[in-house]
Motif scaffolding. Structure first.
Motif, PDB file in Angstrom:
ATOM      1  N   THR A 264      24.333  46.397  47.686  1.00 36.09           N
ATOM      2  CA  THR A 264      24.865  47.141  46.538  1.00 36.09           C
ATOM      3  C   THR A 264      26.346  46.845  46.354  1.00 36.09           C
ATOM      4  O   THR A 264      26.812  46.549  45.235  1.00 36.09           O
ATOM      5  N   ILE A 265      27.106  46.912  47.450  1.00 35.59           N
ATOM      6  CA  ILE A 265      28.554  46.622  47.358  1.00 35.59           C
ATOM      7  C   ILE A 265      28.779  45.146  47.035  1.00 35.59           C
ATOM      8  O   ILE A 265      29.638  44.797  46.214  1.00 35.59           O
ATOM      9  N   LYS A 266      28.002  44.297  47.664  1.00 37.84           N
ATOM     10  CA  LYS A 266      28.165  42.865  47.435  1.00 37.84           C
ATOM     11  C   LYS A 266      27.919  42.511  45.975  1.00 37.84           C
ATOM     12  O   LYS A 266      28.646  41.687  45.385  1.00 37.84           O
ATOM     13  N   GLN A 267      26.912  43.139  45.365  1.00 33.35           N
ATOM     14  CA  GLN A 267      26.643  42.883  43.959  1.00 33.35           C
ATOM     15  C   GLN A 267      27.806  43.337  43.086  1.00 33.35           C
ATOM     16  O   GLN A 267      28.168  42.656  42.117  1.00 33.35           O
ATOM     17  N   ARG A 268      28.408  44.471  43.435  1.00 33.31           N
ATOM     18  CA  ARG A 268      29.595  44.917  42.689  1.00 33.31           C
ATOM     19  C   ARG A 268      30.730  43.901  42.798  1.00 33.31           C
ATOM     20  O   ARG A 268      31.423  43.604  41.811  1.00 33.31           O
ATOM     21  N   LEU A 269      30.922  43.354  44.013  1.00 34.50           N
ATOM     22  CA  LEU A 269      31.983  42.366  44.208  1.00 34.50           C
ATOM     23  C   LEU A 269      31.695  41.097  43.415  1.00 34.50           C
ATOM     24  O   LEU A 269      32.606  40.486  42.826  1.00 34.50           O
ATOM     25  N   ILE A 270      30.412  40.701  43.389  1.00 44.18           N
ATOM     26  CA  ILE A 270      30.053  39.497  42.623  1.00 44.18           C
ATOM     27  C   ILE A 270      30.276  39.730  41.136  1.00 44.18           C
ATOM     28  O   ILE A 270      30.830  38.855  40.432  1.00 44.18           O
TER      29      ILE A 270
ATOM     30  N   ASP B 170      26.399  32.274  40.369  1.00 40.32           N
ATOM     31  CA  ASP B 170      25.953  31.270  41.334  1.00 40.32           C
ATOM     32  C   ASP B 170      27.090  30.419  41.886  1.00 40.32           C
ATOM     33  O   ASP B 170      26.879  29.564  42.750  1.00 40.32           O
ATOM     34  N   GLN B 171      28.305  30.649  41.388  1.00 42.82           N
ATOM     35  CA  GLN B 171      29.473  29.930  41.904  1.00 42.82           C
ATOM     36  C   GLN B 171      30.220  30.736  42.980  1.00 42.82           C
ATOM     37  O   GLN B 171      31.298  30.341  43.410  1.00 42.82           O
ATOM     38  N   ILE B 172      29.630  31.850  43.392  1.00 39.40           N
ATOM     39  CA  ILE B 172      30.286  32.726  44.366  1.00 39.40           C
ATOM     40  C   ILE B 172      29.463  32.743  45.651  1.00 39.40           C
ATOM     41  O   ILE B 172      28.255  32.988  45.625  1.00 39.40           O
ATOM     42  N   ARG B 173      30.147  32.456  46.775  1.00 42.90           N
ATOM     43  CA  ARG B 173      29.486  32.476  48.075  1.00 42.90           C
ATOM     44  C   ARG B 173      30.349  33.231  49.092  1.00 42.90           C
ATOM     45  O   ARG B 173      31.571  33.113  49.079  1.00 42.90           O
TER      46      ARG B 173
ATOM     47  N   GLU C 210      40.967  39.605  50.762  1.00 48.29           N
ATOM     48  CA  GLU C 210      41.673  39.403  49.490  1.00 48.29           C
ATOM     49  C   GLU C 210      40.800  39.790  48.305  1.00 48.29           C
ATOM     50  O   GLU C 210      41.265  40.416  47.348  1.00 48.29           O
ATOM     51  N   LEU C 211      39.525  39.429  48.366  1.00 49.14           N
ATOM     52  CA  LEU C 211      38.628  39.835  47.282  1.00 49.14           C
ATOM     53  C   LEU C 211      38.470  41.351  47.261  1.00 49.14           C
ATOM     54  O   LEU C 211      38.467  41.979  46.192  1.00 49.14           O
ATOM     55  N   VAL C 212      38.346  41.956  48.431  1.00 50.64           N
ATOM     56  CA  VAL C 212      38.206  43.405  48.518  1.00 50.64           C
ATOM     57  C   VAL C 212      39.425  44.097  47.929  1.00 50.64           C
ATOM     58  O   VAL C 212      39.317  45.074  47.167  1.00 50.64           O
TER      59      VAL C 212
END
Length: 784
Positions: free
Chosen positions: A547-553, A565-568, A585-587
């Motif tokens: 759930t959190i990962k999808q928000r970050l994406i 699809d460009q995010i890993r 940094e993303l967080v």
């Protein structure tokens, strides 16, 4: 504002690479602290101000009526600050886990020898124990029911008789070319966890209670403490950081001690700690259920089973506790790995005036399996074949040989291939010939060999328990806080679930911190039991992380103008098209753009259905499989024996942590070997437990470990959609040492050149082995 920094990695305490993720043989998260002695258990917690210590007074008869109880001398004892009896309970008096029958203290009727009559709190542990000896009481004794036979004669049960029926077993038995029947007594087992039952309860300013306890089921403790006190559940918070072993003994039976401590804390207004001394713990808490099982099988000239009639009788003790589900599971596993043809399985729940028996690793499954394994040995002796040959012929197959007595189709059977591999790796047939030659040349020392399989169903058989929740927070330095409903009792659950979360975010395991299991973080949790801890809580944590990962994406897609699809996420970094950011940094960027970095996760096991009235359905999501080959040496003059070599091949699916899984297999095997060989529970004819200390109850020691002990994992992923295709590992290995019991029986059978199958109850102590040898000689004399 203050600058957000990448402190997690800049401090050097956490590596940037993706170390310790799922599939890696990572050390247990508490291993260093446990070895150093700094891991905190309930009795190690810093003591709050004005702490009182509690003890209990125990009934000294197994059955009767309490006519009077005088605690005046207890109150006058040095240091005493409070005493509670059943009359001091403001709320519910019964704390039965599923069904009523478990009074928190004696409520008129004495139910077993060692039942708590009252609890006392004093300034010190010694004062409390001394004060508990000052009480006086009058009990009108009754006649205790102590055996299955007495319970059946008195129609004393804790639940209704259950039956599984698949086909016309009666007719098929009569038509079978050959028939055999038998009976086996299977002993119970003391949990003997290193940390005994313990609870620390601290009254809070709003009338609530903070409960620190050694329990596999924090939610049940919360519920029962609240009900006993007569307060809403939200006024009780239960915290479990770790247990020093549980094995099922802290699933339902940890609650009583927390309730008593809470009652004393309410009465005195002071914190109270109750920890049971070993002797009291062994007398006042339940064991693995002893069983008396009977069977009748019909088979053909090759030993292929055509019909079965099996009866299992669980010795439940004075109350239902979890016995109905335990006897059910014994019934579910009375087939073990074998197709029984037309079959009938009946389960009885006998009520006795002994402590209420409870969950123990395997939860009835081991007692059910023992019956069919004994029967297959008998069939092999009857037709003059090696027991392994007969076992292989009777394994579940395909089409018309893949349905259990409870009508579940066995879809994922890997045992034929697994057994063949172990058969070859262990050199079974070469060793069988060598052992036969050895036995022909040695009249005193006899060797035995056995290879037995395990098929164990994974899921709670109570459908509603197959659910779990989790909570994840990500902080702005990139560190991750994880909480879930499972408890850590040394089995490595916290480590495995943390590995799942680290894998989802592509960060190092060190970036994930798992906190105590707490009822105010994840509510309404199921017990950590039924080998389902990782299956349930791992999936719940994965769902929270995703759930959190999808928000970050979604944030990164918009913020950096890229496609999803460009995010890993990998190696502690996040690759966004041509950019590489650290995870932190993303967080931080997400936080500054008001993206939630916290989420709950939930999971419920699919595909389960069960019709209890018809005894049909799918109670398990999948089966875990394994096999063990054991070799023993037996002195036929003394009954002494040694386990010389063990080879194990076990199925854990795609292992989340091979190091922990192999440790669980080794530990489970040794614990099961103790149950079947050395651990003998003894009561006197008045229902008093005699085997109540390490002096008279023998668990395996390091010297009992086989000198050759080979353990390998079967390399095949789970076919069901479990967490990273893994399989449960907690309980199934405990049934692998049935091979030791069968090997001992094989050694005894060699005395009569394998023509006679000896009677041998469990545990197979030296005395019982001598009795079995005598029975062989008697049978030979009668035959001649």
């Amino acid at each position: 504002m203050r600058k957000l920094t990448d402190a997690l990695y800049s401090s050097g305490t956490v590596p940037r690479q993706s170390s310790g993720q799922a599939g890696h043989p990572t050390a247990h998260e508490s291993a260093r602290r446990q070895v150093a002695g700094s891991a905190r258990y309930v009795d190690d917690l810093p003591e709050p101000a004005r702490l009182l210590h509690a003890a209990v007074g125990l009934a000294d008869v197994a059955a009767g009526s309490l006519k009077s109880l005088s605690i005046d001398a207890v109150r006058r004892s040095k240091g005493v600050r409070g005493v509670v009896t059943i009359d001091d309970v403001p709320g519910h008096r019964d704390i039965g886990a599923v069904f009523p029958g478990d009074p928190v203290l004696v409520d008129g009727e004495i139910l077993f020898h060692g039942q708590p009559l009252f609890a006392v709190a004093a300034d010190s542990y010694e004062q409390a124990r001394q004060a508990a000896l000052a009480a006086e009481w009058v009990i009108e004794p009754g006649t205790p029911v102590l055996t299955v036979e007495a319970a059946r004669a008195a129609n004393a049960t804790v639940g209704k008789t259950v039956e599984f029926q698949n086909g016309d077993s009666s007719t098929a038995l009569e038509r079978a070319p050959h028939q055999l029947s038998g009976e086996i007594h299977i002993g119970g087992q003391e949990h003997f966890y290193l940390e005994g039952q313990a609870s620390l309860v601290i009254p809070e300013e709003d009338g609530g209670m903070m409960v620190y306890t050694s329990s596999q089921h924090p939610t049940e403790v919360q519920k029962l403490v609240a009900e006993v006190l007569g307060v809403p559940f939200n006024q009780v918070t239960v915290d479990v950081r770790r247990m020093g072993g549980g094995f099922g003994g802290k699933e339902s039976q940890a609650a009583q001690w927390a309730c008593l401590a809470a009652l004393l804390a309410r009465q005195t207004g002071r914190p109270v700690k109750l920890r049971l001394p070993r002797g009291v713990d062994m007398a006042a808490t339940g064991k693995r259920h002893p069983f008396v099982n009977r069977w009748r099988l019909g088979f053909d000239d090759q030993g292929l089973i055509q019909a079965a009639d099996i009866e299992v009788n669980g010795v439940c003790g004075y109350s239902p506790d979890l016995s109905n589900a335990i006897v059910d599971r014994a019934m579910f596993h009375s087939d073990n790995a074998y197709f029984l043809g037309a079959s009938r399985v009946v389960g009885h729940r006998s009520k006795t005036h002994t402590v209420s028996n409870t969950a123990f690793r395997g939860f009835g499954g081991p007692q059910g399996m023992m019956t069919i394994e004994a029967a297959l040995d008998d069939i092999a002796r009857a037709i003059g074949e090696d027991p392994l040959t007969v076992r292989k012929r009777n394994l579940y197959g395909t089409d018309d040989r893949n349905v259990t007595p409870y009508h579940m189709t066995v879809e994922d059977n890997i045992l034929p291939e697994l057994i063949e591999r172990l058969e070859n790796d262990s050199d079974y047939w070469v060793r069988r010939e060598e052992i036969s030659e050895f036995n022909r040349a040695n009249p005193v020392i006899r060797k035995g060999l056995a290879l037995t399989p395990v098929k164990f169903g994974i899921s709670f058989t109570a459908k509603h328990l197959n659910q779990a929740g989790a909570l994840i927070h990500i902080y702005t330095d990139g560190s991750i806080h994880l909480n879930h409903g499972g408890t850590e009792m040394g089995q490595g659950l916290f480590t495995k679930v943390a590995q799942v979360v680290a894998t989802e975010f592509g960060v190092a395991l060190e970036a994930v911190q798992v906190s105590s299991t707490r009822t105010d973080k994840v509510p309404n949790t199921s017990p950590t039991a039924a080998s389902s801890g990782t299956d349930l809580n791992g999936k719940a944590a994965q769902n929270a992380a995703r759930t959190i990962k999808q928000r970050l994406i979604e944030f990164a897609t918009d913020h950096y103008a890229v496609r999803p699809d460009q995010i890993r996420f990998e190696h502690g970094d996040v690759i966004i098209a041509d950019q590489r950011l650290s995870f932190a940094e993303l967080v931080q960027a997400a936080y500054l753009n008001r993206i939630s970095l916290s989420a709950t996760g939930y999971y419920r096991t699919p595909k389960l259905h069960w019709d209890a009235d018809r005894g049909q359905g799918r109670p398990f999501l999948y089966f875990a499989y394994g096999a063990a080959c054991s070799e023993v040496s037996l002195d036929t003059l003394t009954g002494e024996y040694s386990v010389d070599r063990v080879d194990i091949l076990h199925d854990v699916g795609h292992s989340l942590n091979p190091a922990i899984d192999i440790g669980q297999i080794e530990g489970g095997f040794i614990q099961g070997m103790g149950w079947l060989t050395t651990e003998e529970l003894k009561w006197d004819d008045q229902g008093r437990l005699l085997s109540n200390s390490p002096m008279n109850y023998k668990i395996p020691s390091i010297g009992d470990t086989p000198p050759i002990f080979n353990v390998a994992l079967y390399p095949q992923s789970n076919r069901e959609d479990t967490i990273f295709k893994s399989k449960a590992v907690g309980e199934p290995p405990l049934m692998l040492p049935i091979s030791v019991w069968c090997a001992l029986r094989d050694a005894v059978a060699s005395v009569a050149d394998y023509r006679i199958s000896p009677p041998l109850d469990a545990p197979a102590t030296p005395e019982r082995l001598l009795f079995a040898i005598d029975a062989i000689h008697d049978a030979e004399r009668n035959a001649s």
